[in-house]
Design a protein around this motif. Structure first.
Motif, PDB file in Angstrom:
ATOM      1  N   SER A  78       0.823  -1.228   0.000  1.00  0.00           N
ATOM      2  CA  SER A  78       0.000   0.000   0.000  1.00  0.00           C
ATOM      3  C   SER A  78       0.845   1.262   0.000  1.00  0.00           C
ATOM      4  CB  SER A  78      -0.890   0.033   1.246  1.00  0.00           C
ATOM      5  OG  SER A  78      -1.928  -0.892   1.123  1.00  0.00           O
ATOM      6  N   ALA A  79       1.979   1.212   0.728  1.00  0.00           N
ATOM      7  CA  ALA A  79       2.736   2.455   0.957  1.00  0.00           C
ATOM      8  C   ALA A  79       3.979   2.598   0.080  1.00  0.00           C
ATOM      9  CB  ALA A  79       3.146   2.530   2.428  1.00  0.00           C
ATOM     10  N   GLU A  80       4.456   1.504  -0.474  1.00  0.00           N
ATOM     11  CA  GLU A  80       5.730   1.564  -1.217  1.00  0.00           C
ATOM     12  C   GLU A  80       5.754   0.424  -2.236  1.00  0.00           C
ATOM     13  OE1 GLU A  80       9.559   3.008  -2.138  1.00  0.00           O
ATOM     14  OE2 GLU A  80       7.745   3.883  -1.357  1.00  0.00           O
ATOM     15  N   PHE A 169      -8.777  -4.440  -8.368  1.00  0.00           N
ATOM     16  CA  PHE A 169      -9.532  -3.196  -8.226  1.00  0.00           C
ATOM     17  C   PHE A 169      -8.610  -2.076  -7.748  1.00  0.00           C
ATOM     18  CE2 PHE A 169     -12.057  -0.059  -6.032  1.00  0.00           C
ATOM     19  CZ  PHE A 169     -13.228   0.039  -6.760  1.00  0.00           C
ATOM     20  N   GLY A 170      -7.853  -2.328  -6.684  1.00  0.00           N
ATOM     21  CA  GLY A 170      -6.954  -1.317  -6.113  1.00  0.00           C
ATOM     22  C   GLY A 170      -5.824  -0.937  -7.059  1.00  0.00           C
ATOM     23  N   GLU A 171      -5.287  -1.931  -7.764  1.00  0.00           N
ATOM     24  CA  GLU A 171      -4.189  -1.656  -8.705  1.00  0.00           C
ATOM     25  C   GLU A 171      -4.677  -0.751  -9.844  1.00  0.00           C
ATOM     26  OE1 GLU A 171      -2.934  -5.566  -9.814  1.00  0.00           O
ATOM     27  OE2 GLU A 171      -2.055  -5.951  -7.843  1.00  0.00           O
ATOM     28  N   LEU A 217      -3.737  13.809  -9.801  1.00  0.00           N
ATOM     29  CA  LEU A 217      -4.923  13.390  -9.045  1.00  0.00           C
ATOM     30  C   LEU A 217      -4.570  12.984  -7.612  1.00  0.00           C
ATOM     31  CD1 LEU A 217      -6.814  11.376 -11.814  1.00  0.00           C
ATOM     32  CD2 LEU A 217      -7.013  13.792 -11.219  1.00  0.00           C
ATOM     33  N   ASP A 218      -3.285  13.131  -7.239  1.00  0.00           N
ATOM     34  CA  ASP A 218      -2.925  12.933  -5.826  1.00  0.00           C
ATOM     35  C   ASP A 218      -3.574  14.058  -5.034  1.00  0.00           C
ATOM     36  OD1 ASP A 218      -1.344  10.634  -5.894  1.00  0.00           O
ATOM     37  OD2 ASP A 218       0.388  11.765  -6.613  1.00  0.00           O
ATOM     38  N   GLY A 415       4.645   5.008  -5.580  1.00  0.00           N
ATOM     39  CA  GLY A 415       4.271   3.655  -5.144  1.00  0.00           C
ATOM     40  C   GLY A 415       3.306   3.615  -3.979  1.00  0.00           C
ATOM     41  N   LYS A 416       2.669   4.763  -3.695  1.00  0.00           N
ATOM     42  CA  LYS A 416       1.843   4.851  -2.488  1.00  0.00           C
ATOM     43  C   LYS A 416       0.414   5.176  -2.879  1.00  0.00           C
ATOM     44  CE  LYS A 416       2.122   7.607   1.787  1.00  0.00           C
ATOM     45  NZ  LYS A 416       2.916   8.680   2.389  1.00  0.00           N
ATOM     46  N   ARG A 417      -0.546   4.424  -2.325  1.00  0.00           N
ATOM     47  CA  ARG A 417      -1.931   4.725  -2.706  1.00  0.00           C
ATOM     48  C   ARG A 417      -2.392   6.024  -2.049  1.00  0.00           C
ATOM     49  NH1 ARG A 417      -5.842   2.948   1.121  1.00  0.00           N
ATOM     50  NH2 ARG A 417      -5.139   1.329   2.561  1.00  0.00           N
ATOM     51  N   ASN A 418      -3.413   6.619  -2.637  1.00  0.00           N
ATOM     52  CA  ASN A 418      -3.962   7.877  -2.124  1.00  0.00           C
ATOM     53  C   ASN A 418      -4.626   7.676  -0.773  1.00  0.00           C
ATOM     54  OD1 ASN A 418      -3.746  10.434  -3.209  1.00  0.00           O
ATOM     55  ND2 ASN A 418      -5.030   9.948  -4.964  1.00  0.00           N
TER      56      ASN A 418
END
Length: 674
Positions: A78-80, A169-171, A217-218, A415-418
């Motif tokens: 999720s974070a990296e 979905f998340g990717e 879009l971040d 590499g980090k999700r919003n």
């Protein structure tokens, strides 16, 4: 040597991030799965009569090493993350689902659990042991232990497919977020934007070897643009881009994933004997069933809608007066709201930001936790990190004993999700007389420092930090015997209480004086700003409430009864009809990037934000009554809420803390709706 298969000999047994190689994960997980199977087999083949200790407790601690490794892997995913990580996740997820099914569908293991469960009233168990026994028993019956063999097989197939679909979905959402850039070369098009946002956009363009400015879009890039940019067409462009993530008929489109996830969840629930996915989920929540959730949401809707419609009319006439705008569109909402807020309260986020330097806000959260719960945070530099942006802290109690390790990770990167979230790398539990302390992390996406400015937060980001810090306190102050009942392992509609209650301190002059200091002059935030912050706390609250309710109602529409979703867009539009204020945008669809319910754990649970707001407004009213730093109230909150995890029913714990059930009027009053 694979470091993940050994006991970590690092300081406080922290994760040795810099020594983990990506190729270590799969073999380490496979080895730990085998080890877990061996531990389960030992329980099952035991010749001894099943007891709480040799069966229930033994099962609780089986797979300890596996949990540790997978929490590291999925937290970093999720974070990296990277393409390689994401590919691995698609390989690892089915293995874990299969193991989980192997355990819950193991007949001999279930028979031993059942044997203990059937004599629970004669076993003289503690409250926590009774809760664990009931939870373990239910985890079998709720996951197919009583099904016929062919149905068990189908359940396995569904679970494996769902695990993969949620990852995909998340990717897709992450890929779509990363794919868009608004590249501006004409300085005229930047009018209205704060200096900090322009500087950050310029730095981003430079990093991309481009002239001018880049907005993405971040959230730290997107939010200031839609809030301040005078250029309406460009606001429209980026708003539509944000709303059509994973809704573009390309390889990252999530429409089919949504349909499949919804359909498989219902099939799974019915296989297990529940009318719908929500009936299945809510059995383990304070709300108990979909009818209660729907009536809770609709009751709030009845109370909030008249206020929301008045606010929307006020906003529309303001935009008409200011810019002769006849119809407010979605790309106008944040822009005119900010302008109206400035006119009514003379309160401008940009004027406030210099008082909210990130480091000071974090230090303020630490100081408030110290005053309430007597803990101290000391930054340390000899604990391994997974990225240079991460900071590490030792948390100690008043006697100098280690309470937790705390990681903070605050800036966006590829590499980090919003979004923002709290997680843990190691839970708290007691084993062999040793109280193992937790390793807790909060992850956010705030504006990075620039060449001339530190990271300065909007007030909204200040409350986000406090929110996640509240979750972190729930994890750090945990004090239970069993990991699966520790920290945030509570009913999902109770988990938001500690996080949401913490946000209240951001509005209190006494608390703000601790950290809201001008980053250049050190001047404490002026009192009139504090008053304006408090006054504006319920500004457009009706509209904000409607927005939250729309997400909760959409979630219940997908999951509250078996449905066939023919067309995701039409389905969503109908579900959100009662809460709609702005005209619909054809190119946009929110469901396909609604990660909370389709990737995270909020399916049938999005209502819990509002549910927990009722709890948090009522809980904070108690603090206000006695003093916001009142030791006695804080001790009760720590004793009955923060340290107890899921050891008892949440309403029981809440009443022990508060002396009564929560009063919903506290929320409506705070929101200015009554």
């Amino acid at each position: 040597m694979n470091i993940l298969t050994k006991y970590f000999t690092t300081k406080h047994n922290t994760a040795p991030f810099s020594q983990i190689k990506i190729e270590d994960y799969l073999p380490a997980i496979q080895e730990s799965i085998n080890q877990t199977k061996h531990e389960i087999n030992t329980i099952v083949t035991s010749e001894e009569t099943p007891t709480f200790n040799n069966t229930v407790e033994a099962l609780e601690f089986a797979g300890e090493q596996l949990d540790r490794i997978t929490s590291i892997f999925f937290n970093l995913n999720s974070a990296e993350t990277s393409d390689e990580m994401q590919k691995l996740a698609q390989e690892i997820s089915p293995l874990l689902t299969q193991l989980s099914n192997d355990i819950t569908l193991n007949t001999a293991l279930f028979e031993r659990i059942q044997s203990v469960y059937n004599q629970k009233d004669t076993l003289n168990l503690t409250i926590e042991q009774t809760t664990l026994l009931e939870k373990k028993y239910k985890s079998f019956t709720r996951n197919g232990a009583l099904l016929a063999e062919d149905k068990k097989e189908r359940l396995r197939e569904i679970d494996t497919e769902l695990a993969k679909l949620k990852l995909t979905f998340g990717e897709n959402v992450l890929a779509e977020t990363n794919a868009y850039q608004l590249h501006i070369t004409n300085p005229e098009e930047l009018k209205g934007l704060p200096e900090g946002a322009v500087e950050a956009a310029h730095a981003l363009a430079k990093n991309n070897n481009k002239e001018g400015w880049i907005f993405t879009l971040d959230f730290p890039s997107y939010q200031p643009f839609v809030t301040y940019a005078d250029h309406r067409e460009l606001r429209k462009e980026i708003t539509i881009a944000y709303g059509k993530k994973a809704f573009q008929d390309n390889s990252f489109d999530n429409q089919e994933n949504v349909k499949k996830i919804v359909s498989l969840r219902h099939e799974r629930a019915q296989l297990l004997g529940y009318p719908s996915h929500a009936h299945y989920v809510l059995e383990e929540r304070m709300a108990q069933n979909p009818d209660r959730v729907k009536s809770f949401l609709n009751d709030l809707l009845d109370k909030a809608k008249p206020a929301a419609e008045r606010e929307f009319a006020q906003l529309t006439s303001f935009a008409q007066k200011l810019d002769q705008l006849d119809q407010l569109e979605k790309w106008d909402g944040a822009y005119y709201s900010e302008k109206l807020k400035q006119e009514l309260f003379h309160l401008d986020d940009e004027k406030l930001k210099p008082y909210f330097k990130l480091e000071n806000v974090q230090q303020g959260a630490f100081e408030i936790a110290n005053r309430l719960f007597g803990i101290t945070f000391t930054e340390v530099f000899d604990i391994d990190k997974y990225h240079e942006d991460v900071h590490t802290f030792e948390v100690n109690d008043a006697n100098g004993n280690l309470v937790a390790i705390f990681y903070s990770d605050f800036f966006p990167r590829k590499g980090k999700r919003n979004g923002a979230w709290m997680t843990s790398f190691k839970p708290q539990y007691i084993k062999n007389g040793q109280n193992e302390r937790p390793h807790v992390s909060i992850v956010c996406n705030f504006t990075k420092p620039t060449a001339t400015k530190p990271s300065l937060l909007t007030f909204n980001e200040v409350t986000t930090l406090f929110h996640e810090f509240g979750h972190a306190l729930h994890g750090m102050l945990a004090n239970t015997t069993y990991p699966s009942l520790s920290g945030t392992s509570v009913y999902w509609d109770f988990v938001e209480l500690p996080s949401q209650v913490m946000e209240n301190w951001c509005y209190e002059p006494e608390a703000l004086a601790l950290f809201a200091k001008h980053y250049e002059t050190g001047e404490i935030i002026p009192q009139h700003y504090v008053e304006k912050i408090k006054e504006s706390a319920s500004f457009l609250e009706g509209m904000a409430t409607l927005r939250q309710l729309s997400f909760g109602l959409l979630d219940m529409e997908y999951h509250g009864q078996p449905v066939t979703v023919e067309n995701v867009k039409n389905f969503e539009k109908k579900a959100m009809e009662a809460t709609a204020l702005y005209p619909d945008v054809d190119e946009n669809c929110m469901s396909v990037s609604f990660s909370h319910i389709f990737q995270g754990g909020y399916s049938s649970g999005y209502y819990s934000y509002k549910w927990a707001e009722v709890l948090d407004a009522d809980a904070f009213a108690y603090f206000q009554e006695k003093g916001i730093f009142n030791k006695e109230v804080a001790e009760k909150f720590q004793k009955y809420v923060l340290s107890q995890g899921g050891t008892e029913h949440p309403m029981t714990l809440y009443k022990k803390f508060r002396g009564q059930e929560p009063n919903p009027d506290a929320l409506l009053k705070r929101a200015g709706l009554i």
